[in-house]
Design a protein around this motif. Structure first.
Motif, PDB file in Angstrom:
ATOM      1  N   ARG A 316       0.822  -1.214   0.000  1.00 46.56           N
ATOM      2  CA  ARG A 316       0.000   0.000   0.000  1.00 46.56           C
ATOM      3  C   ARG A 316       0.859   1.268   0.000  1.00 46.56           C
ATOM      4  NH1 ARG A 316      -5.319   0.103   1.022  1.00 46.56           N
ATOM      5  NH2 ARG A 316      -4.955   1.998  -0.197  1.00 46.56           N
ATOM      6  N   ASP A 317       2.166   1.124  -0.171  1.00 43.63           N
ATOM      7  CA  ASP A 317       3.104   2.257  -0.242  1.00 43.63           C
ATOM      8  C   ASP A 317       3.105   3.072   1.053  1.00 43.63           C
ATOM      9  OD1 ASP A 317       5.084   3.672  -1.588  1.00 43.63           O
ATOM     10  OD2 ASP A 317       3.685   5.188  -2.316  1.00 43.63           O
ATOM     11  N   VAL A 318       3.044   2.369   2.187  1.00 46.53           N
ATOM     12  CA  VAL A 318       3.187   2.991   3.503  1.00 46.53           C
ATOM     13  C   VAL A 318       4.589   2.648   4.000  1.00 46.53           C
ATOM     14  CG1 VAL A 318       2.237   3.207   5.829  1.00 46.53           C
ATOM     15  CG2 VAL A 318       0.726   2.650   3.917  1.00 46.53           C
ATOM     16  N   LYS A 319       5.403   3.664   4.266  1.00 43.50           N
ATOM     17  CA  LYS A 319       6.820   3.481   4.526  1.00 43.50           C
ATOM     18  C   LYS A 319       7.109   3.367   6.029  1.00 43.50           C
ATOM     19  CE  LYS A 319       7.560   4.240   0.125  1.00 43.50           C
ATOM     20  NZ  LYS A 319       7.865   3.100  -0.782  1.00 43.50           N
ATOM     21  N   PRO A 320       8.046   2.474   6.406  1.00 46.31           N
ATOM     22  CA  PRO A 320       8.465   2.454   7.814  1.00 46.31           C
ATOM     23  C   PRO A 320       9.143   3.764   8.186  1.00 46.31           C
ATOM     24  CG  PRO A 320       9.909   1.078   6.473  1.00 46.31           C
ATOM     25  CD  PRO A 320       8.775   1.497   5.585  1.00 46.31           C
ATOM     26  N   SER A 321       8.891   4.212   9.408  1.00 44.53           N
ATOM     27  CA  SER A 321       9.379   5.518   9.835  1.00 44.53           C
ATOM     28  C   SER A 321      10.019   5.394  11.211  1.00 44.53           C
ATOM     29  CB  SER A 321       8.231   6.533   9.844  1.00 44.53           C
ATOM     30  OG  SER A 321       8.678   7.833  10.116  1.00 44.53           O
ATOM     31  N   SER A 322      10.355   6.524  11.783  1.00 45.31           N
ATOM     32  CA  SER A 322      10.998   6.598  13.093  1.00 45.31           C
ATOM     33  C   SER A 322      10.726   7.971  13.677  1.00 45.31           C
ATOM     34  CB  SER A 322      12.506   6.375  12.956  1.00 45.31           C
ATOM     35  OG  SER A 322      13.085   7.420  12.179  1.00 45.31           O
ATOM     36  N   VAL A 323      11.077   8.139  14.934  1.00 43.95           N
ATOM     37  CA  VAL A 323      10.947   9.458  15.559  1.00 43.95           C
ATOM     38  C   VAL A 323      11.791  10.478  14.807  1.00 43.95           C
ATOM     39  CG1 VAL A 323      11.477  10.796  17.631  1.00 43.95           C
ATOM     40  CG2 VAL A 323      10.353   8.569  17.833  1.00 43.95           C
ATOM     41  N   ALA A 324      13.022  10.114  14.493  1.00 49.06           N
ATOM     42  CA  ALA A 324      13.904  11.041  13.775  1.00 49.06           C
ATOM     43  C   ALA A 324      13.323  11.422  12.419  1.00 49.06           C
ATOM     44  CB  ALA A 324      15.284  10.409  13.605  1.00 49.06           C
ATOM     45  N   ASP A 325      12.762  10.455  11.719  1.00 50.37           N
ATOM     46  CA  ASP A 325      12.181  10.717  10.404  1.00 50.37           C
ATOM     47  C   ASP A 325      10.965  11.627  10.510  1.00 50.37           C
ATOM     48  OD1 ASP A 325      11.592  10.189   7.515  1.00 50.37           O
ATOM     49  OD2 ASP A 325       9.871   9.137   8.365  1.00 50.37           O
ATOM     50  N   VAL A 326      10.104  11.361  11.478  1.00 49.11           N
ATOM     51  CA  VAL A 326       8.906  12.186  11.657  1.00 49.11           C
ATOM     52  C   VAL A 326       9.281  13.621  11.965  1.00 49.11           C
ATOM     53  CG1 VAL A 326       6.976  12.613  13.239  1.00 49.11           C
ATOM     54  CG2 VAL A 326       7.330  10.325  12.298  1.00 49.11           C
ATOM     55  N   LEU A 327      10.224  13.815  12.877  1.00 49.94           N
ATOM     56  CA  LEU A 327      10.604  15.171  13.259  1.00 49.94           C
ATOM     57  C   LEU A 327      11.282  15.918  12.108  1.00 49.94           C
ATOM     58  CD1 LEU A 327      11.903  14.555  16.887  1.00 49.94           C
ATOM     59  CD2 LEU A 327       9.741  15.585  16.188  1.00 49.94           C
ATOM     60  N   ALA A 328      11.956  15.190  11.220  1.00 52.64           N
ATOM     61  CA  ALA A 328      12.605  15.830  10.096  1.00 52.64           C
ATOM     62  C   ALA A 328      11.610  16.209   9.000  1.00 52.64           C
ATOM     63  CB  ALA A 328      13.687  14.916   9.520  1.00 52.64           C
ATOM     64  N   ALA A 329      10.530  15.423   8.870  1.00 52.16           N
ATOM     65  CA  ALA A 329       9.629  15.603   7.741  1.00 52.16           C
ATOM     66  C   ALA A 329       8.405  16.452   8.040  1.00 52.16           C
ATOM     67  CB  ALA A 329       9.182  14.246   7.212  1.00 52.16           C
ATOM     68  N   VAL A 330       8.018  16.553   9.312  1.00 55.78           N
ATOM     69  CA  VAL A 330       6.786  17.282   9.618  1.00 55.78           C
ATOM     70  C   VAL A 330       6.971  18.769   9.332  1.00 55.78           C
ATOM     71  CG1 VAL A 330       7.332  17.692  12.068  1.00 55.78           C
ATOM     72  CG2 VAL A 330       4.941  17.490  11.344  1.00 55.78           C
ATOM     73  N   GLU A 331       5.929  19.366   8.766  1.00 56.96           N
ATOM     74  CA  GLU A 331       5.978  20.796   8.464  1.00 56.96           C
ATOM     75  C   GLU A 331       5.768  21.595   9.751  1.00 56.96           C
ATOM     76  OE1 GLU A 331       3.109  21.690   5.481  1.00 56.96           O
ATOM     77  OE2 GLU A 331       4.201  20.657   3.881  1.00 56.96           O
ATOM     78  N   ARG A 332       6.622  22.575   9.963  1.00 55.69           N
ATOM     79  CA  ARG A 332       6.486  23.429  11.155  1.00 55.69           C
ATOM     80  C   ARG A 332       5.918  24.757  10.743  1.00 55.69           C
ATOM     81  NH1 ARG A 332       8.849  20.896  15.452  1.00 55.69           N
ATOM     82  NH2 ARG A 332      10.191  19.146  14.914  1.00 55.69           N
TER      83      ARG A 332
END
Length: 332
Positions: A316-332
């Protein structure tokens, strides 16, 4: 920086978005002591026999390209064996560590052990803060990394928990279990909280990642209205599920079949959730410690559940992630 209470649903403008528009999933492990889930909580008498099994699970996740997030409570944080197993993968970025507060086994021990006090957010603010700070510091010492994510044991957030997290450098909370209500036991009611991630402050420095639960079935659009009325009628819930009318599906291998979980993933993707949060309890990694894994056969099925879910997420094209990945990718 003004923080919203973690107990309150956020305004719509607080919903978080991700710059790369990828859909992600996190694998969170409530890494905790063994105790009898059917008996009253106690400070003593718990076990740590499953800790050696963390090594196998870590190797399994590495082989699948997944970074597990170990949300650690005090008995695990004070286990030298847990430190030996997890310290190197955490240092190498193949695993991450966070905080999970079980107040009944986390010092200082000044409160009465009771069901109400098992929700850390019900404790006096000073006591909740002291228990959290001691645990957070112990985790950093034991595992060699500063934890950036928190989950309250029993999902027991309180009105001032966000202040404590902010003071201790926590960037993500993942305690909200949307579509669940623990108020009958003295805990929070999360039925009105959204499934998607959201900011807890206007400056966008602290993020909430709710555990993912969806409704499936012909009546799923009415699930928020219907399901709470059935909490005392498990047979009625079973009938609705059997008929394909309404089923509540948390993304966990504990009590949820793999086909059910796949339906839950489909519903989460239909709702365009940017992050899916999976969870389970570490004592399920050895037979006999949770109601979900009683035999080695049950354990084999748990690992197979994860294999099939990882494969379905890839499909389903859902990628494994991590805390580091989330914090880097989320828009602030």
């Amino acid at each position: 920086m003004a923080l919203r209470s973690l107990l309150d649903p956020p305004p719509s403008h607080a919903l978080a978005r991700f710059s790369d528009r990828k859909t992600r999933y996190l694998l969170t492990v409530d890494t905790e002591e063994e105790f009898d889930w059917d008996k009253p909580l106690r400070r003593e008498g718990y076990g740590l026999d499953h800790i050696p099994r963390l090594a196998r699970f870590q190797q399994f996740c590495e082989g699948m390209g997944v970074v597990p997030i170990y949300l650690v409570d005090w008995p695990i944080a004070t286990s030298s064996l847990a430190g030996e197993i997890l310290r190197e993968p955490i240092a190498a970025g193949r695993a991450e560590v966070g905080v999970q507060l079980h107040p009944w086994v986390s010092p200082p021990f000044t409160e009465e052990v009771s069901e109400t006090n098992s929700f850390a957010g019900n404790l006096p603010h000073v006591l909740e803060a002291e228990k959290f700070a001691r645990l957070r510091d112990r985790i950093e010492t034991q595992f060699g990394a500063a934890p950036l994510i928190y989950r309250a044991g029993r999902y027991g957030l309180g009105p001032r928990t966000a202040e404590i997290l902010q003071a201790n450098g926590i960037a993500i909370d993942s305690s909200v279990r949307s579509k669940f209500d623990y108020s009958a036991s003295g805990g929070p009611d999360y039925r009105r909280h959204p499934l998607g991630p959201y900011w807890l402050d206007e400056d966008r420095t602290m993020l909430e990642l709710p555990l993912t639960t969806t409704f499936w079935g012909l009546l799923r659009e009415l699930g928020d209205a219907i399901y709470p009325r059935l909490w005392r009628m498990p047979q009625a819930r079973g009938v609705l599920s059997h008929l394909g009318l309404l089923e509540r599906i948390p993304l966990t291998p504990e009590g949820v079949g793999v086909e059910e979980a796949m339906r839950g993933i489909d519903m989460a993707l239909d709702a365009q959730l940017p992050v899916l949060v999976f969870s389970f309890h570490s004592p399920s990694l050895a037979p006999g410690h949770t109601p979900y894994v009683r035999t080695e056969g049950d354990l084999d099925r748990l690992y197979d559940w994860w294999r099939r879910i990882f494969a379905y997420c890839a499909l389903r094209d859902v990628k494994p992630s991590s805390v580091a990945d989330v914090l880097a990718a989320v828009e602030r």
